[in-house]
Write an enzyme that holds these catalytic residues in place. Sequence first.
Site, PDB file in Angstrom:
ATOM      1  N   GLU A   1       8.901  16.161  15.390  1.00 14.63           N
ATOM      2  CA  GLU A   1       9.387  16.010  14.017  1.00 14.63           C
ATOM      3  C   GLU A   1       8.668  17.024  13.116  1.00 14.63           C
ATOM      4  OE1 GLU A   1       8.553  12.265  11.784  1.00 14.63           O
ATOM      5  OE2 GLU A   1      10.715  12.277  11.475  1.00 14.63           O
TER       6      GLU A   1
ATOM      7  N   CYS B   1      13.410  10.783   7.385  1.00 15.52           N
ATOM      8  CA  CYS B   1      13.216  10.359   8.773  1.00 15.52           C
ATOM      9  C   CYS B   1      14.471  10.570   9.597  1.00 15.52           C
ATOM     10  CB  CYS B   1      12.772   8.906   8.815  1.00 15.52           C
ATOM     11  SG  CYS B   1      13.799   7.825   7.830  1.00 15.52           S
TER      12      CYS B   1
ATOM     13  N   GLU C   1       9.433   1.479  11.108  1.00 13.13           N
ATOM     14  CA  GLU C   1      10.506   2.468  10.918  1.00 13.13           C
ATOM     15  C   GLU C   1       9.828   3.827  10.968  1.00 13.13           C
ATOM     16  OE1 GLU C   1      12.463   5.125   9.743  1.00 13.13           O
ATOM     17  OE2 GLU C   1      12.735   4.284   7.731  1.00 13.13           O
TER      18      GLU C   1
ATOM     19  N   LYS D   1       0.867  -1.179   0.000  1.00 10.01           N
ATOM     20  CA  LYS D   1       0.000   0.000   0.000  1.00 10.01           C
ATOM     21  C   LYS D   1       0.901   1.225   0.000  1.00 10.01           C
ATOM     22  CE  LYS D   1      -1.870   2.983   2.147  1.00 10.01           C
ATOM     23  NZ  LYS D   1      -1.645   4.406   1.768  1.00 10.01           N
TER      24      LYS D   1
HETATM   25  P1  NAI Z   1       1.562   8.620   7.812  1.00  9.52           P
HETATM   26  O1  NAI Z   1       2.281   7.855   8.855  1.00  9.52           O
HETATM   27  O2  NAI Z   1       0.115   8.932   8.035  1.00  9.52           O
HETATM   28  O3  NAI Z   1       1.666   7.867   6.389  1.00  9.52           O
HETATM   29  C1  NAI Z   1       2.553   6.819   6.073  1.00  9.52           C
HETATM   30  C2  NAI Z   1       1.791   5.667   5.436  1.00  9.52           C
HETATM   31  O4  NAI Z   1       0.872   5.134   6.391  1.00  9.52           O
HETATM   32  C3  NAI Z   1       0.937   6.047   4.223  1.00  9.52           C
HETATM   33  O5  NAI Z   1       0.978   4.998   3.288  1.00  9.52           O
HETATM   34  C4  NAI Z   1      -0.449   6.173   4.820  1.00  9.52           C
HETATM   35  O6  NAI Z   1      -1.481   5.974   3.880  1.00  9.52           O
HETATM   36  C5  NAI Z   1      -0.437   5.063   5.838  1.00  9.52           C
HETATM   37  N1  NAI Z   1      -1.416   5.213   6.925  1.00  9.52           N
HETATM   38  C6  NAI Z   1      -1.923   6.357   7.445  1.00  9.52           C
HETATM   39  N2  NAI Z   1      -2.820   6.074   8.420  1.00  9.52           N
HETATM   40  C7  NAI Z   1      -2.884   4.723   8.513  1.00  9.52           C
HETATM   41  C8  NAI Z   1      -3.619   3.807   9.331  1.00  9.52           C
HETATM   42  N3  NAI Z   1      -4.476   4.250  10.239  1.00  9.52           N
HETATM   43  N4  NAI Z   1      -3.421   2.484   9.167  1.00  9.52           N
HETATM   44  C9  NAI Z   1      -2.539   2.021   8.269  1.00  9.52           C
HETATM   45  N5  NAI Z   1      -1.827   2.841   7.453  1.00  9.52           N
HETATM   46  C10 NAI Z   1      -1.985   4.165   7.574  1.00  9.52           C
HETATM   47  O7  NAI Z   1       2.355   9.961   7.571  1.00  9.52           O
HETATM   48  P2  NAI Z   1       1.793  11.345   6.963  1.00  9.52           P
HETATM   49  O8  NAI Z   1       0.454  11.655   7.580  1.00  9.52           O
HETATM   50  O9  NAI Z   1       1.879  11.308   5.505  1.00  9.52           O
HETATM   51  O10 NAI Z   1       2.875  12.377   7.518  1.00  9.52           O
HETATM   52  C11 NAI Z   1       2.778  12.882   8.837  1.00  9.52           C
HETATM   53  C12 NAI Z   1       4.145  12.928   9.487  1.00  9.52           C
HETATM   54  O11 NAI Z   1       4.674  11.628   9.611  1.00  9.52           O
HETATM   55  C13 NAI Z   1       5.218  13.685   8.727  1.00  9.52           C
HETATM   56  O12 NAI Z   1       5.144  15.063   8.952  1.00  9.52           O
HETATM   57  C14 NAI Z   1       6.451  13.087   9.312  1.00  9.52           C
HETATM   58  O13 NAI Z   1       6.746  13.690  10.539  1.00  9.52           O
HETATM   59  C15 NAI Z   1       6.086  11.657   9.561  1.00  9.52           C
HETATM   60  N6  NAI Z   1       6.561  10.754   8.465  1.00  9.52           N
HETATM   61  C16 NAI Z   1       7.680  10.006   8.672  1.00  9.52           C
HETATM   62  C17 NAI Z   1       8.188   9.235   7.651  1.00  9.52           C
HETATM   63  C18 NAI Z   1       9.420   8.419   7.833  1.00  9.52           C
HETATM   64  O14 NAI Z   1      10.138   8.198   6.887  1.00  9.52           O
HETATM   65  N7  NAI Z   1       9.680   7.902   9.010  1.00  9.52           N
HETATM   66  C19 NAI Z   1       7.581   9.221   6.325  1.00  9.52           C
HETATM   67  C20 NAI Z   1       6.352   9.969   6.223  1.00  9.52           C
HETATM   68  C21 NAI Z   1       5.896  10.732   7.276  1.00  9.52           C
END
Ligand code: NAI
Length: 501
Positions: free
Chosen positions: A405, A308, A274, A199
């Site tokens: 973050e 990250c 991660e 996904k």
């Molecule tokens: P997110 O954690 O919501 O999204 C990452 C993935 O998780 C996407 O594929 C999303 O569709 C999925 N996702 C979201 N809610 C979910 C749920 N309830 N169950 C299963 N999958 C789910 O991150 P978002 O909202 O795009 O960004 C918010 C913050 O997260 C950013 O500002 C950043 O601080 C952090 N982030 C960290 C990343 C990393 O590389 N560690 C990458 C992206 C975001």
Amino acid sequence: MSATPSVEIAARGAKSPAALEFLKKGPTKLLIGGKWVPAKSGKTFETINPANEEVLALVAEGDKADVDDAVKAARKAFEDNRWAGMSPHARTRYLLKIADLIEAHADELAELESLDNGKPLSQARTIDIPGSARLFQYFAGWASKIYGETNPSDPSMFNYTLREPIGVCGLITPWNFPLMMASQKIAPALACGNTVVLKPAEQTPLTALRLGELIQEAGLPDGVVNIVTGFGPGAGSSISEHPDIDKVSFTGSTEVGKMILQASAGNLKRVSLELGGKSPNVILPDADLEQAVPTAMNGVFFNSGQVCAAGTRIFVQREMYDKFVDQFAKASERMTVGNPLDPKTRLGPLVSREQFERVNNYLNVGQQEGAKIAMGGGATEGKGYFIKPTLFTGVTNRMRIAREEIFGPVAAAIPFKDESDAVFQANDTTYGLAAAVWTRDISRAHKIARALKAGTVWINCYGAGDSSMPFGGYKQSGFGRENGRHALDLFTQIKSVYVKL
Ligand code: NAI
Ligand code: MG
């Protein structure tokens, strides 16, 4: 959704006719059991080019019903042994073929990545796409090297272990390195004999879909790799809650990581996470500033700070603080922010309006907390989600801008008194993904590397990565190690076999 994607405008400046062809094909589909199908609901959503806010493509909005179908296909492909039952050497060949196809289509993939995510095309072409091919190459080699053990046993017994695949793996990936994050999970999962449901992030689904086509071209059996695009609540949560998914591998926010862990309790899925970071970059007084300054700058501004492991907290000894800030600001002013397709561009836009607003909000929060903007601060003129590289000074480690973050091009320079104060402050965070230390004293460097509570430590460099080096977090940056041979632990389970002689 009725909007007509203005592909021509969105892809203006695009050099790869293949990328344009892909975008013109109309609404994208889901890959389930070897077939491209629309979402059962018929719904689609838009993916946006963040550099000009134009719609790039309509994307199928998968949800629970589609995830169910994908899991059924992956389950069948796992249980009938069409993949796990293959000779490991044959799996190696398939993974190498995928790597070759990524390389053969590198221009097209780089362009799709740049258009969808906003990252500079030059960086997608030299980092993301070759890095993705490398991951398939690296894990291709492991398929034939997943050993069990012959164990010491009583003479009347012969005991050994088998390392077996886990089964159906749900892979949920973020938008900052879309193809690379997908590859980092798909390649080891497949090398170990699992089948997968991927996904991709809703902001950047395009390269994963193109990878799905390339995987089919490589001839993998149907159902081994399934791809369901859609949103987090919906497609994502259906994966983490699914009773017939055996393992979830997630990269993204700490907040969602916790939700995934909770959802996994239903069938006790294996989980690896991660997550976020607030990584310290400690610059000791004897550091080589000529190297430390530009490296610290890249360490926090690369990919517009959407990394990250970004080095967002830069610790500098009080006596050299002003000098460092001055050099850092001067070097950063030369970074070109603009059109990602322009080869001169170093910083593209942020990925989405949501991220843009989030980062802008932190710029206000920092000032309200009493920090000063020494350089940058705020958006650029015109369309697109651009934010100038920004340095906050007068920051203390207790401020929100030093604890949360931000995920944008925002650095915080924090003064320290002496080495032990630097290490204390560096570790004073709920995160523990990465850390760096700069010094010319080698024993000091290694002592500090041990003292830093982080999954990765860089000495006199920042952001270096290698597919053979484990990567993952301490504390709330998650658990499990991707890359390197430790990734095999995430995608295998061990069976003990006792034989009476
Ligand atoms: P997110 O954690 O919501 O999204 C990452 C993935 O998780 C996407 O594929 C999303 O569709 C999925 N996702 C979201 N809610 C979910 C749920 N309830 N169950 C299963 N999958 C789910 O991150 P978002 O909202 O795009 O960004 C918010 C913050 O997260 C950013 O500002 C950043 O601080 C952090 N982030 C960290 C990343 C990393 O590389 N560690 C990458 C992206 C975001
Ligand atoms: Mg989210």
